[in-house]
Design a protein around this motif. Sequence first.
Motif, PDB file in Angstrom:
ATOM      1  N   ILE A 195      43.108  72.095 -45.001  1.00  0.00           N
ATOM      2  CA  ILE A 195      44.414  71.905 -44.368  1.00  0.00           C
ATOM      3  C   ILE A 195      44.898  70.467 -44.562  1.00  0.00           C
ATOM      4  O   ILE A 195      46.064  70.220 -44.922  1.00  0.00           O
ATOM      5  CB  ILE A 195      44.348  72.249 -42.867  1.00  0.00           C
ATOM      6  N   SER A 196      44.010  69.527 -44.341  1.00  0.00           N
ATOM      7  CA  SER A 196      44.382  68.122 -44.485  1.00  0.00           C
ATOM      8  C   SER A 196      44.829  67.801 -45.908  1.00  0.00           C
ATOM      9  O   SER A 196      45.884  67.185 -46.123  1.00  0.00           O
ATOM     10  CB  SER A 196      43.204  67.229 -44.091  1.00  0.00           C
ATOM     11  N   ALA A 197      44.050  68.247 -46.900  1.00  0.00           N
ATOM     12  CA  ALA A 197      44.385  67.961 -48.295  1.00  0.00           C
ATOM     13  C   ALA A 197      45.688  68.659 -48.686  1.00  0.00           C
ATOM     14  O   ALA A 197      46.532  68.088 -49.394  1.00  0.00           O
ATOM     15  CB  ALA A 197      43.250  68.403 -49.210  1.00  0.00           C
ATOM     16  N   PHE A 198      45.872  69.888 -48.220  1.00  0.00           N
ATOM     17  CA  PHE A 198      47.062  70.664 -48.556  1.00  0.00           C
ATOM     18  C   PHE A 198      48.309  69.992 -48.000  1.00  0.00           C
ATOM     19  O   PHE A 198      49.292  69.780 -48.726  1.00  0.00           O
ATOM     20  CB  PHE A 198      46.922  72.081 -47.995  1.00  0.00           C
ATOM     21  N   GLU A 199      48.262  69.642 -46.723  1.00  0.00           N
ATOM     22  CA  GLU A 199      49.451  69.086 -46.083  1.00  0.00           C
ATOM     23  C   GLU A 199      49.749  67.668 -46.567  1.00  0.00           C
ATOM     24  O   GLU A 199      50.900  67.217 -46.502  1.00  0.00           O
ATOM     25  CB  GLU A 199      49.301  69.125 -44.568  1.00  0.00           C
ATOM     26  N   ARG A 200      48.720  66.954 -47.054  1.00  0.00           N
ATOM     27  CA  ARG A 200      48.946  65.625 -47.638  1.00  0.00           C
ATOM     28  C   ARG A 200      49.287  65.708 -49.117  1.00  0.00           C
ATOM     29  O   ARG A 200      49.560  64.692 -49.755  1.00  0.00           O
ATOM     30  CB  ARG A 200      47.701  64.754 -47.452  1.00  0.00           C
ATOM     31  N   SER A 201      49.247  66.949 -49.676  1.00  0.00           N
ATOM     32  CA  SER A 201      49.460  67.170 -51.108  1.00  0.00           C
ATOM     33  C   SER A 201      48.514  66.312 -51.935  1.00  0.00           C
ATOM     34  O   SER A 201      48.887  65.757 -52.966  1.00  0.00           O
ATOM     35  CB  SER A 201      50.919  66.882 -51.495  1.00  0.00           C
ATOM     36  N   ALA A 243      53.865  69.360 -51.340  1.00  0.00           N
ATOM     37  CA  ALA A 243      54.622  68.357 -50.586  1.00  0.00           C
ATOM     38  C   ALA A 243      55.588  69.031 -49.619  1.00  0.00           C
ATOM     39  O   ALA A 243      56.266  70.002 -49.962  1.00  0.00           O
ATOM     40  CB  ALA A 243      55.387  67.453 -51.544  1.00  0.00           C
ATOM     41  N   GLY A 244      55.624  68.522 -48.394  1.00  0.00           N
ATOM     42  CA  GLY A 244      56.518  69.066 -47.386  1.00  0.00           C
ATOM     43  C   GLY A 244      56.028  70.333 -46.735  1.00  0.00           C
ATOM     44  O   GLY A 244      56.779  70.986 -46.011  1.00  0.00           O
ATOM     45  N   SER A 245      54.754  70.687 -46.973  1.00  0.00           N
ATOM     46  CA  SER A 245      54.211  71.928 -46.423  1.00  0.00           C
ATOM     47  C   SER A 245      53.476  71.687 -45.110  1.00  0.00           C
ATOM     48  O   SER A 245      52.903  70.616 -44.871  1.00  0.00           O
ATOM     49  CB  SER A 245      53.237  72.583 -47.413  1.00  0.00           C
ATOM     50  N   ARG A 246      53.485  72.718 -44.291  1.00  0.00           N
ATOM     51  CA  ARG A 246      52.648  72.754 -43.089  1.00  0.00           C
ATOM     52  C   ARG A 246      51.948  74.095 -43.069  1.00  0.00           C
ATOM     53  O   ARG A 246      52.541  75.120 -43.437  1.00  0.00           O
ATOM     54  CB  ARG A 246      53.499  72.578 -41.828  1.00  0.00           C
ATOM     55  N   LEU A 247      50.682  74.107 -42.645  1.00  0.00           N
ATOM     56  CA  LEU A 247      49.912  75.341 -42.557  1.00  0.00           C
ATOM     57  C   LEU A 247      49.655  75.695 -41.103  1.00  0.00           C
ATOM     58  O   LEU A 247      49.253  74.843 -40.303  1.00  0.00           O
ATOM     59  CB  LEU A 247      48.568  75.184 -43.285  1.00  0.00           C
ATOM     60  N   LEU A 248      49.865  76.971 -40.775  1.00  0.00           N
ATOM     61  CA  LEU A 248      49.564  77.468 -39.428  1.00  0.00           C
ATOM     62  C   LEU A 248      48.514  78.561 -39.567  1.00  0.00           C
ATOM     63  O   LEU A 248      48.722  79.538 -40.297  1.00  0.00           O
ATOM     64  CB  LEU A 248      50.833  78.026 -38.782  1.00  0.00           C
ATOM     65  N   PRO A 249      47.344  78.416 -38.918  1.00  0.00           N
ATOM     66  CA  PRO A 249      46.234  79.340 -39.161  1.00  0.00           C
ATOM     67  C   PRO A 249      46.437  80.720 -38.553  1.00  0.00           C
ATOM     68  O   PRO A 249      47.069  80.890 -37.515  1.00  0.00           O
ATOM     69  CB  PRO A 249      45.043  78.626 -38.508  1.00  0.00           C
ATOM     70  N   THR A 250      45.875  81.708 -39.238  1.00  0.00           N
ATOM     71  CA  THR A 250      45.790  83.078 -38.749  1.00  0.00           C
ATOM     72  C   THR A 250      44.546  83.696 -39.386  1.00  0.00           C
ATOM     73  O   THR A 250      43.701  82.972 -39.919  1.00  0.00           O
ATOM     74  CB  THR A 250      47.081  83.868 -39.078  1.00  0.00           C
ATOM     75  N   GLN A 260      52.163  79.351 -44.722  1.00  0.00           N
ATOM     76  CA  GLN A 260      52.611  78.103 -45.334  1.00  0.00           C
ATOM     77  C   GLN A 260      54.112  77.958 -45.147  1.00  0.00           C
ATOM     78  O   GLN A 260      54.884  78.844 -45.517  1.00  0.00           O
ATOM     79  CB  GLN A 260      52.272  78.056 -46.830  1.00  0.00           C
ATOM     80  N   TYR A 261      54.512  76.834 -44.571  1.00  0.00           N
ATOM     81  CA  TYR A 261      55.923  76.532 -44.352  1.00  0.00           C
ATOM     82  C   TYR A 261      56.335  75.387 -45.262  1.00  0.00           C
ATOM     83  O   TYR A 261      55.586  74.418 -45.432  1.00  0.00           O
ATOM     84  CB  TYR A 261      56.163  76.132 -42.893  1.00  0.00           C
ATOM     85  N   ARG A 262      57.497  75.519 -45.854  1.00  0.00           N
ATOM     86  CA  ARG A 262      58.086  74.434 -46.634  1.00  0.00           C
ATOM     87  C   ARG A 262      59.384  74.009 -45.960  1.00  0.00           C
ATOM     88  O   ARG A 262      60.265  74.840 -45.740  1.00  0.00           O
ATOM     89  CB  ARG A 262      58.368  74.874 -48.068  1.00  0.00           C
ATOM     90  N   ASP A 263      59.443  72.733 -45.627  1.00  0.00           N
ATOM     91  CA  ASP A 263      60.623  72.208 -44.934  1.00  0.00           C
ATOM     92  C   ASP A 263      60.934  73.027 -43.689  1.00  0.00           C
ATOM     93  O   ASP A 263      62.098  73.299 -43.365  1.00  0.00           O
ATOM     94  CB  ASP A 263      61.835  72.181 -45.877  1.00  0.00           C
ATOM     95  N   GLY A 264      59.873  73.454 -43.016  1.00  0.00           N
ATOM     96  CA  GLY A 264      60.016  74.176 -41.752  1.00  0.00           C
ATOM     97  C   GLY A 264      60.260  75.660 -41.884  1.00  0.00           C
ATOM     98  O   GLY A 264      60.307  76.361 -40.874  1.00  0.00           O
ATOM     99  N   LYS A 265      60.413  76.171 -43.119  1.00  0.00           N
ATOM    100  CA  LYS A 265      60.734  77.579 -43.323  1.00  0.00           C
ATOM    101  C   LYS A 265      59.538  78.342 -43.895  1.00  0.00           C
ATOM    102  O   LYS A 265      58.757  77.785 -44.675  1.00  0.00           O
ATOM    103  CB  LYS A 265      61.928  77.706 -44.269  1.00  0.00           C
ATOM    104  N   PRO A 266      59.380  79.620 -43.525  1.00  0.00           N
ATOM    105  CA  PRO A 266      58.269  80.417 -44.070  1.00  0.00           C
ATOM    106  C   PRO A 266      58.347  80.481 -45.595  1.00  0.00           C
ATOM    107  O   PRO A 266      59.421  80.716 -46.158  1.00  0.00           O
ATOM    108  CB  PRO A 266      58.484  81.800 -43.455  1.00  0.00           C
TER     109      PRO A 266
END
Length: 307
Positions: A195-201, A243-250, A260-266
């Motif tokens: 998650i850390s590596a992904f969100e930091r690109s 870049a610009g991604s956020r991950l929310l676990p499930t 995976q969200y890009r710029d806040g969008k699914p």
Amino acid sequence: MTDDGERDRDLERHRGELTGYCYRMLGSGFEAEDAVQEAFVRAWRTHDPSRGPLRPWLFRLATNVCLDMLRGPQRRARAMDLGPAAVPGAPLGDPLPPDRWVYPIPDSRLDPAELAVARDTVRLAFVAALQHLPPRQRAVLILRDVLKWSAAETAGLLSTSVASVNSALQRARARFPLVEPPAGEVDEDLLARYISAFERSDMAALVSLLHEDATSSMPPFTWWLRGRESIRTVLLASGAPCAGSRLLPTRANGCPAFGQYRDGKPFALVVIEGGDLITGETTYLDPGLFPFFGLPMSSASPSRIDG
């Protein structure tokens, strides 16, 4: 409690295991839920307690619904089942329609007790392998080898003989494609680093978490990669794809997964497989999966929605 209320409660008690059965038959969580709901509707109209218990009757109805839904010529698959791995730099090609893919299912929709003892049988590779079998052989294999029904119980459900069930099981086992054994549960520390590596690109850190033979695919495209070095080449050539991604676990198919969200969008649902290292990453480019998994439609939402 009214009679209708008691009947609803009896039906709901079987929803999780029926959903798991229909999912293995159909390869789609959406279709599995539709099949279970149709089985419930038919059971409400037809079940007579004096003629036998509800559970086998529900499985009989669900099997018939699934067999009806599987009359089309196409089978669902993973990208790895449709062709060889792509060469880094090759184009994605044209997307295939949703009904060509084995789609994921939320762990929350499955029976927890069954998931605890048969987790490997809902993994994407196993479900995809089942799709190679003719529908009735598929039903026999699932009932006998996964759900541990007896030959007599299976014969009664399918309205056939024990000899016919045993013959179908033998043929199904002979035709069932070899499935690589899963690596086990993904380490929690590994997930945190992912998650850390992904969100930091951070592509170098991300690649370091992959097994040397890891696979990466992106339905609805048949394009897929095998091997850490191929994945590294594609990621580095892509600049900063996360870049610009956020991950929310499930959770999906007994595995960790992320919205995976890009710029806040699914943007995509990512399913991760592995153990000490990541062996497989399937990125479903389908925001329509987010409500099914109880994921909010904005990464700004404080928490998951019920799913």
